[in-house]
Design a protein around this motif. Sequence first.
Motif, PDB file in Angstrom:
ATOM      1  N   ARG A   1      -1.890   6.751   3.542  1.00 45.97           N
ATOM      2  CA  ARG A   1      -0.874   7.198   2.593  1.00 45.97           C
ATOM      3  C   ARG A   1       0.210   6.129   2.510  1.00 45.97           C
ATOM      4  N   LEU A   2       0.433   5.621   1.304  1.00 47.25           N
ATOM      5  CA  LEU A   2       1.447   4.592   1.098  1.00 47.25           C
ATOM      6  C   LEU A   2       2.844   5.130   1.412  1.00 47.25           C
ATOM      7  N   LYS A   3       3.688   4.269   1.932  1.00 46.73           N
ATOM      8  CA  LYS A   3       5.086   4.629   2.081  1.00 46.73           C
ATOM      9  C   LYS A   3       5.706   4.813   0.695  1.00 46.73           C
ATOM     10  N   PRO A   4       6.703   5.658   0.558  1.00 53.95           N
ATOM     11  CA  PRO A   4       7.257   5.968  -0.772  1.00 53.95           C
ATOM     12  C   PRO A   4       7.740   4.753  -1.552  1.00 53.95           C
ATOM     13  N   ASP A   5       8.250   3.721  -0.857  1.00 52.06           N
ATOM     14  CA  ASP A   5       8.820   2.566  -1.554  1.00 52.06           C
ATOM     15  C   ASP A   5       7.851   1.392  -1.651  1.00 52.06           C
ATOM     16  N   ILE A   6       6.575   1.610  -1.339  1.00 57.83           N
ATOM     17  CA  ILE A   6       5.579   0.529  -1.353  1.00 57.83           C
ATOM     18  C   ILE A   6       4.633   0.723  -2.530  1.00 57.83           C
ATOM     19  N   THR A   7       4.432  -0.342  -3.324  1.00 56.05           N
ATOM     20  CA  THR A   7       3.492  -0.299  -4.441  1.00 56.05           C
ATOM     21  C   THR A   7       2.099  -0.695  -3.967  1.00 56.05           C
ATOM     22  N   LEU A   8       1.122  -0.448  -4.809  1.00 57.39           N
ATOM     23  CA  LEU A   8      -0.260  -0.790  -4.485  1.00 57.39           C
ATOM     24  C   LEU A   8      -0.411  -2.306  -4.296  1.00 57.39           C
ATOM     25  N   GLU A   9       0.269  -3.080  -5.142  1.00 53.53           N
ATOM     26  CA  GLU A   9       0.175  -4.538  -5.050  1.00 53.53           C
ATOM     27  C   GLU A   9       0.780  -5.041  -3.738  1.00 53.53           C
ATOM     28  N   GLN A  10       1.903  -4.461  -3.336  1.00 55.08           N
ATOM     29  CA  GLN A  10       2.522  -4.854  -2.074  1.00 55.08           C
ATOM     30  C   GLN A  10       1.615  -4.512  -0.885  1.00 55.08           C
ATOM     31  N   ALA A  11       0.959  -3.347  -0.966  1.00 54.53           N
ATOM     32  CA  ALA A  11       0.048  -2.955   0.114  1.00 54.53           C
ATOM     33  C   ALA A  11      -1.145  -3.907   0.186  1.00 54.53           C
ATOM     34  N   ARG A  12      -1.662  -4.330  -0.957  1.00 54.51           N
ATOM     35  CA  ARG A  12      -2.790  -5.269  -0.959  1.00 54.51           C
ATOM     36  C   ARG A  12      -2.381  -6.596  -0.323  1.00 54.51           C
TER      37      ARG A  12
END
Length: 805
Positions: free
Chosen positions: A223-234
Amino acid sequence: MEILFKDIRYSLRSLLQNRSFTIAAIITLALGIGANTAIFSVINAVMLRPLPYAEPERLVVLGESIPDEKTIDYEISYPNLLELQSQNQSFEQVAAFGFNESVLKGKDEPATVSTMLVSANFFSVLAATVEQGRSFIESEDRPGGEAVVVISHHFWQQRFGGDPDFIGKTINLDDELYTVIGIMPADFKLPDERIEVWMAVGRLADEPFMKNRAVHFLSAIARLKPDITLEQARADIETLATRIQQQYASEDPGHGLRLTTLQARIVGDLRTALLVLFAAVAFLLLIACTNVANLQLTRALGRQKELAIRAALGASRLRIVRQLLTESLILALCGGAFGVLLALWGVDVLVYQLPESFPRVKEIGVDRFVLGFALLVSVLSGVLFGLLPAVKAAGAKLNETLKDGGKALSSGRSRARNVLIITEVALSLILLIGAGLMMKSFWRLTNVNPGFQADHLLTLNISLPRTKYQSREQVINFYKQLPERLEAVPGVQAVSAVNALPISGGDSHGELAIEARPFNPGEAPAASFRRILPNYFRAMGIVLLSGREFDKRDESGAPDVTIINETMARRYWQTPEAAIGQRIKVGPAENEPWLTIIGVVGDVKHEGLNAEPDLATFEPHSKRPRMTMNLLVRTHVEPTSVLPSVRRELKTAESELLIEKVSTMTERIDKSVAPERLNAILLGIFAAVGLFAASIGIYGMLAFSVTQRTREIGIRLALGAKRADILKMVIGQGLRLVVVGIALGLLASLWLMRLMEKLLFEVRPTDLSTFAVISLILTGVALVACLVPARRATKVDPMIALRYE
């Protein structure tokens, strides 16, 4: 509001007075709207409806992959999962899940159940709660943890009758007792609706395969953190993957981390197919609308005098347009109502035809959102097919219409009808070409050589009871004696077994190493390894190209040998003969033995008929015996006819043997191409309906034209024109429109068909032969549609025609 009610009453009276027109229009619209609603119900369930979890857009799935091996998507290893859990900066939580099967034993016959190995925080990541009991705790997700399970609502109801006191009771899975600690709600269906039992993966953490970074069998959900986008996670996991590779390069080189949304993971490759089907039914609806618009224009010619009188009595142009649009909307809503009834039936048929693995298949249905879509489509259709006839009818010149008895403006409306016919032909051609490409693709797919003889081949999945077969020698002896026992059954020709059946996928893979040509770190390709009994290639009908098959020389204790497929032999040694005697191994672990190649066999389609053969190796079952195998029985007779005798012999050999997944190999192949077959059938049906609608439109236009030109035709005949000339004139009028429509349709198809490229097998989206054949078929159907009114024109009596008013 009073004016609206008057318009509705007047429209209903007018439509009831013209029952033939009304019925034809409603049926045409019902087909188009019904098809759209049925397909949209699938798209809604699979692609549009949010997943039933809190903030599902923040859920992502992670896995490992080798960049150069695009056809093989690796799952994540357990050690790398632990690294991901502790070192990432983008996720609130990361949980593991891996698919498995277990044998359930109890008062009934043993049965295989779909199980899932999960980390303790799996349900927490999904923000899912149990219906009864509780989920896992950390102490249960580690070596030595208590044997506990969470079960599905369906499993609880079906297997244990919904026992209200079932929490705390035990079930026997793989001869181990597990305590039931929780029951999930009925609507919990992630990540696979067929999962019946969840168990803690950490209990296996001390097993050698769990510690090996080269063993990929889990997926990770986060589950992504609320302030993290998909691109940042990649970007974060790419950095993490690089760090892991640098630190553990010798253990599992070349792997990267892959991230995708959970929604995209569930939809998979279905997105393109669903959008193509939706485009097809949209074209079908447009064809229906153009057909009804043509009927409306034709009907408007007969109402010119009526409308002119209404205008003379003070009705404004806007008032007349509104009245005619009200009629169109009533037609559209009636067509929509019948279309929804068709959709209800169509959805049931679709769901029945879809495979069990189709995502969210049980959620497909006509709900409020789908009904809203049907209403919207109906209203838009009414405006679409009603606006042009309404504007044309309301634009009639009052004096000319009253003076000429309603025939003065037919030429203007003829041009509008011609445009509609051209549009209808173009849309029909696009739909037909799409269906033609899909059918040709499916024909080629079903005619692919799978690499084995599928006829007269029975398959059964069998599993030995673990409590009775605790040593490898027991397992080896059972499978060693089994073929001889079963080959004595009348009608049986050959018997063997393999751990993973062709066409089924689900194979085991490892990194290939070749003794004579070592690969650079990260460049080793993946190869599959399969365990087989003797006579496997003979039972399957797989061709031996070079060397020999396994025999008694290769049993347990003999030198380690392998057989490879043609693709591997030609890629690394150019010829099958040159590969004999070379040494390879599959898997990077230092203790993996080197295997001497003793044979090369023909390629087999393992992942599916539309997949390229992988690099495949085969080893004797006795080297690494397995409890569960897929039995292959080749027969002289109909395979299912020997099934009772085969079952009896199997139960005689081992009374507790679990026998499941019985089918013929032909049935397995048919099931593997079911999605492609369904796509081809649906597009074919839509195209056939579109072709029929277009032919009716052409016929109707020419029939009305002949009626309008009766006097002209009579004059031509009276002045000496031959009936053959009249025939050519009428047919030519229709074919000119058809040719223009086909030309426009071909131009559009050259661009649109490229969107189908991913769905086609060995067929180019611009396949010229398909374009040519479909164009000829449409021309032929149009010619038949033109011929009937043309022949009627040749039978006009000149004397009657000259008196025609």
